[in-house]
Design a protein around this motif. Structure first.
Motif, PDB file in Angstrom:
ATOM      1  N   ALA A 130      30.998  -3.170 -19.784  1.00 17.58           N
ATOM      2  CA  ALA A 130      30.305  -3.335 -18.512  1.00 17.58           C
ATOM      3  C   ALA A 130      29.599  -2.060 -18.079  1.00 17.58           C
ATOM      4  N   TYR A 131      28.817  -1.477 -18.972  1.00 21.16           N
ATOM      5  CA  TYR A 131      28.116  -0.233 -18.670  1.00 21.16           C
ATOM      6  C   TYR A 131      26.973  -0.043 -19.658  1.00 21.16           C
ATOM      7  N   ASP A 132      26.091   0.883 -19.315  1.00 15.59           N
ATOM      8  CA  ASP A 132      24.972   1.257 -20.172  1.00 15.59           C
ATOM      9  C   ASP A 132      25.384   2.523 -20.928  1.00 15.59           C
ATOM     10  N   ALA A 133      25.610   2.389 -22.239  1.00 10.83           N
ATOM     11  CA  ALA A 133      26.121   3.506 -23.048  1.00 10.83           C
ATOM     12  C   ALA A 133      25.171   4.704 -23.041  1.00 10.83           C
ATOM     13  N   LYS A 134      23.883   4.444 -23.073  1.00 10.11           N
ATOM     14  CA  LYS A 134      22.915   5.550 -23.073  1.00 10.11           C
ATOM     15  C   LYS A 134      22.985   6.312 -21.746  1.00 10.11           C
ATOM     16  N   LYS A 135      23.031   5.587 -20.650  1.00  7.67           N
ATOM     17  CA  LYS A 135      23.119   6.222 -19.328  1.00  7.67           C
ATOM     18  C   LYS A 135      24.424   7.010 -19.198  1.00  7.67           C
ATOM     19  N   LEU A 136      25.513   6.444 -19.702  1.00  4.28           N
ATOM     20  CA  LEU A 136      26.794   7.146 -19.653  1.00  4.28           C
ATOM     21  C   LEU A 136      26.703   8.473 -20.404  1.00  4.28           C
ATOM     22  N   MET A 137      26.120   8.459 -21.609  1.00  8.61           N
ATOM     23  CA  MET A 137      26.010   9.688 -22.398  1.00  8.61           C
ATOM     24  C   MET A 137      25.151  10.737 -21.684  1.00  8.61           C
ATOM     25  N   GLU A 138      24.098  10.294 -21.025  1.00  8.70           N
ATOM     26  CA  GLU A 138      23.252  11.221 -20.257  1.00  8.70           C
ATOM     27  C   GLU A 138      24.056  11.905 -19.157  1.00  8.70           C
ATOM     28  N   ILE A 139      24.862  11.133 -18.458  1.00  7.78           N
ATOM     29  CA  ILE A 139      25.660  11.682 -17.364  1.00  7.78           C
ATOM     30  C   ILE A 139      26.721  12.633 -17.915  1.00  7.78           C
ATOM     31  N   LEU A 140      27.403  12.216 -18.971  1.00  5.40           N
ATOM     32  CA  LEU A 140      28.433  13.067 -19.569  1.00  5.40           C
ATOM     33  C   LEU A 140      27.845  14.397 -20.027  1.00  5.40           C
ATOM     34  N   CYS A 141      26.679  14.343 -20.676  1.00  6.45           N
ATOM     35  CA  CYS A 141      26.025  15.574 -21.145  1.00  6.45           C
ATOM     36  C   CYS A 141      25.607  16.451 -19.973  1.00  6.45           C
ATOM     37  N   CYS A 142      25.040  15.843 -18.965  1.00  2.51           N
ATOM     38  CA  CYS A 142      24.560  16.583 -17.797  1.00  2.51           C
ATOM     39  C   CYS A 142      25.695  17.354 -17.116  1.00  2.51           C
ATOM     40  N   HIS A 143      26.902  16.805 -17.166  1.00  5.18           N
ATOM     41  CA  HIS A 143      28.025  17.412 -16.464  1.00  5.18           C
ATOM     42  C   HIS A 143      29.037  18.073 -17.402  1.00  5.18           C
ATOM     43  N   GLY A 144      28.628  18.255 -18.666  1.00  9.41           N
ATOM     44  CA  GLY A 144      29.455  18.983 -19.621  1.00  9.41           C
ATOM     45  C   GLY A 144      30.779  18.321 -19.948  1.00  9.41           C
ATOM     46  N   LEU A 145      30.795  17.008 -20.000  1.00  4.81           N
ATOM     47  CA  LEU A 145      32.035  16.277 -20.240  1.00  4.81           C
ATOM     48  C   LEU A 145      32.093  15.586 -21.601  1.00  4.81           C
ATOM     49  N   GLN A 146      31.227  15.993 -22.529  1.00  8.25           N
ATOM     50  CA  GLN A 146      31.197  15.349 -23.847  1.00  8.25           C
ATOM     51  C   GLN A 146      32.512  15.518 -24.593  1.00  8.25           C
ATOM     52  N   ALA A 147      33.096  16.710 -24.587  1.00 11.86           N
ATOM     53  CA  ALA A 147      34.354  16.954 -25.316  1.00 11.86           C
ATOM     54  C   ALA A 147      35.487  16.123 -24.706  1.00 11.86           C
ATOM     55  N   LYS A 148      35.527  16.060 -23.397  1.00 21.04           N
ATOM     56  CA  LYS A 148      36.561  15.261 -22.734  1.00 21.04           C
ATOM     57  C   LYS A 148      36.406  13.788 -23.102  1.00 21.04           C
ATOM     58  N   TRP A 149      35.161  13.320 -23.177  1.00 19.82           N
ATOM     59  CA  TRP A 149      34.891  11.938 -23.568  1.00 19.82           C
ATOM     60  C   TRP A 149      35.346  11.693 -25.003  1.00 19.82           C
ATOM     61  N   LYS A 150      34.995  12.607 -25.892  1.00 21.34           N
ATOM     62  CA  LYS A 150      35.365  12.465 -27.304  1.00 21.34           C
ATOM     63  C   LYS A 150      36.885  12.378 -27.440  1.00 21.34           C
ATOM     64  N   ASN A 151      37.616  13.231 -26.711  1.00 22.42           N
ATOM     65  CA  ASN A 151      39.080  13.199 -26.737  1.00 22.42           C
ATOM     66  C   ASN A 151      39.621  11.875 -26.218  1.00 22.42           C
ATOM     67  N   PHE A 152      39.000  11.361 -25.158  1.00 26.32           N
ATOM     68  CA  PHE A 152      39.447  10.078 -24.606  1.00 26.32           C
ATOM     69  C   PHE A 152      39.232   8.954 -25.619  1.00 26.32           C
ATOM     70  N   VAL A 153      38.074   8.919 -26.241  1.00 28.88           N
ATOM     71  CA  VAL A 153      37.771   7.869 -27.233  1.00 28.88           C
ATOM     72  C   VAL A 153      38.732   7.970 -28.413  1.00 28.88           C
TER      73      VAL A 153
END
Length: 173
Positions: free
Chosen positions: A142-165
């Protein structure tokens, strides 16, 4: 919920809050199957002239006049809902606030955080209930994966996301 939203809209029309947007579990219900929640998270911008010290006293005083003096847990009881007023306090919250979508709850106009911002806020908070909601977003798609990645990158949360996945994948095995 209708009465609660009406009171929030009244606070805005009276200038006690410049604007507001719904976050948390109630906002997530716009995108996901309903889940149990006992409060309403209301992110606010205070009206200009509020000064550099954030105080919710004028809001609470006005709510008392309207007949809502009671607190339940962290929120003031408006109708049947404890409402937490959360002044926008981070760049991520500001972005979520600015990009909130117009919606209606029980026929009343309201602004609600986008799914991708709710997910990013859940990831950032990292509480058990946030991780569960984040997993629900993933399971339901229930989300737009591209938009989510943009937000995560903008706020420096890519590593946290990768760990969660990775954790989700490990738990799935």
């Amino acid at each position: 919920m209708k009465k609660t939203i009406q009171v929030l809209n009244r606070l805005r029309s009276r200038g006690l809050v410049q604007d507001y947007a719904i976050g948390g579990a109630i906002a997530a219900m716009r995108y996901l199957e309903p889940s149990v929640t006992d409060d309403l998270d209301v992110y606010i911008h205070l009206s200009p002239g509020s000064g550099s010290i954030v105080t919710l006293t004028p809001i609470y005083d006005h709510l008392k006049v309207l007949g809502y003096p009671e607190f339940k847990r962290e929120g003031i009881l408006i109708g049947k809902w404890p409402v937490q007023f959360l002044p926008v306090s981070s760049p991520l919250e500001e972005e979520a606030f600015q990009q909130a979508v117009e919606d209606k709850i029980e026929g009343e106009p309201v602004r609600v955080f986008r799914a991708e911002h709710l997910m990013t806020l859940c990831l950032n908070l990292g509480r058990q209930k946030d991780r569960a909601r984040l997993a629900q977003f993933l399971e339901e798609g229930a989300y737009d994966a591209k938009k989510l990645m943009e937000i995560l990158c903008c706020h420096g949360l890519q590593a946290k996301w990768k760990n969660f996945v990775l954790l989700m994948q490990k738990d799935a095995r």
